[in-house]
Design a protein around this motif. Structure first.
Motif, PDB file in Angstrom:
ATOM      1  N   LEU A 174      57.787  35.174 -42.535  1.00  0.00           N
ATOM      2  CA  LEU A 174      57.646  33.759 -42.553  1.00  0.00           C
ATOM      3  C   LEU A 174      58.822  33.338 -41.589  1.00  0.00           C
ATOM      4  O   LEU A 174      60.010  33.535 -41.687  1.00  0.00           O
ATOM      5  CB  LEU A 174      57.795  33.359 -43.954  1.00  0.00           C
ATOM      6  N   ARG A 189      55.666  26.050 -40.319  1.00  0.00           N
ATOM      7  CA  ARG A 189      55.812  27.263 -40.755  1.00  0.00           C
ATOM      8  C   ARG A 189      54.748  28.166 -40.244  1.00  0.00           C
ATOM      9  O   ARG A 189      53.716  27.926 -39.836  1.00  0.00           O
ATOM     10  CB  ARG A 189      55.158  27.164 -42.381  1.00  0.00           C
ATOM     11  N   ASN A 227      53.770  26.711 -48.052  1.00  0.00           N
ATOM     12  CA  ASN A 227      55.106  26.595 -48.542  1.00  0.00           C
ATOM     13  C   ASN A 227      55.749  25.223 -48.477  1.00  0.00           C
ATOM     14  O   ASN A 227      56.939  24.990 -48.019  1.00  0.00           O
ATOM     15  CB  ASN A 227      56.079  27.532 -47.624  1.00  0.00           C
ATOM     16  N   ASP A 270      60.129  29.672 -40.082  1.00  0.00           N
ATOM     17  CA  ASP A 270      60.142  28.295 -40.248  1.00  0.00           C
ATOM     18  C   ASP A 270      60.980  27.273 -39.160  1.00  0.00           C
ATOM     19  O   ASP A 270      61.060  26.069 -39.382  1.00  0.00           O
ATOM     20  CB  ASP A 270      60.711  27.772 -41.631  1.00  0.00           C
TER      21      ASP A 270
END
Length: 246
Positions: free
Chosen positions: A38, A19, A104, A40
């Motif tokens: 964000l 992340r 997360n 990923d």
């Protein structure tokens, strides 16, 4: 007056789940913009909502739209002036060179830094920027390599400033003959800033010249190996990037 306050934070699990978060505030004349994203490894999400990042010394908390993260310190903070002129400066503060992190739902080793710029990026005397971090339970390696009309290479190994004889997209060779190599197996993001970051920021086209939209970046998640002469190899995860100005 131009001012950019940009936070970067990441976390990689032992098996390679990643992340990466960005949060920034840009102020230029009457334009004021918040931005967060964000990444990923598969997709990216953007937000223009305000964010909250709190540095309590041993712990860093990050709360932004779509991002919830915490780092617990393992290494002391670092800082350096990357560039300075009459027009402004680029100040780098590595808040968490290495820490136990959770972002997360992903847990592992993580890194966080803060960059403050008082000079607009299109005024920087730069052609190529390489940045990266390599973390293992025993080792913390961080580098910033700025090339252009002005050149500056900053490398920290376990909190100590060291010299790198060579530094490119495939790895580093330090002056003590320690070598770090990257496999570049996973591209996290690639393309022009005009198609990635700037596309999510309304109004940026009113202030940034066309040259900035042609800046290209490639960010990798690599399995990396550090090898010292006569010593055992050390493997870990590395996040690194190259940014090229047209």
């Amino acid at each position: 007056m131009f001012e950019l306050s940009k936070w970067y934070g990441d976390c990689i699990s032992e098996r390679g789940d990643v992340r990466i978060a960005y949060s920034a505030r840009v102020r230029y004349g009457h334009l004021k913009v918040n931005y967060s994203s964000l990444l990923d490894g598969q997709a990216v999400a953007h937000s223009l909502r305000p964010y909250r990042i709190v540095d309590e010394g041993q712990t860093l908390y990050w709360d932004a739209s779509g991002v919830s993260a915490i780092w617990s310190r393992q290494d002391a903070a670092l800082k350096a002036t990357v560039f300075e002129s009459e027009a402004g400066a680029v100040e780098w503060r590595c808040v968490m060179p290495k820490g136990s992190a959770c972002m997360n739902g992903v847990r592992g080793l993580g890194y966080a830094e803060h960059l403050r710029m008082t000079i607009a990026p299109w005024k920087l005397p730069i052609r190529t920027l390489r940045w990266g971090r390599f973390l293992t339970p025993k080792t913390t390696l961080i580098w910033i390599d700025w090339q252009g009309r002005f050149a500056n290479r900053i490398v920290f190994l376990n909190g100590r400033r060291v010299l790198a004889e060579t530094l490119d997209d495939g790895g580093l060779l330090l002056d003590n003959k320690v070598r770090i190599s990257f496999d570049r197996a996973h591209v996290l993001r690639q393309g022009s800033l005009g198609s990635t970051v700037f596309a999510a920021i309304p109004g940026i086209g009113r202030i940034a010249p066309a040259r900035m939209f042609g800046v290209t970046e490639c960010k990798w998640k690599s399995r990396a190996r550090m090898q010292a002469p006569g010593g055992p190899a050390e493997d870990g995860w590395c996040i690194h990037e190259v940014v090229n100005w047209p």
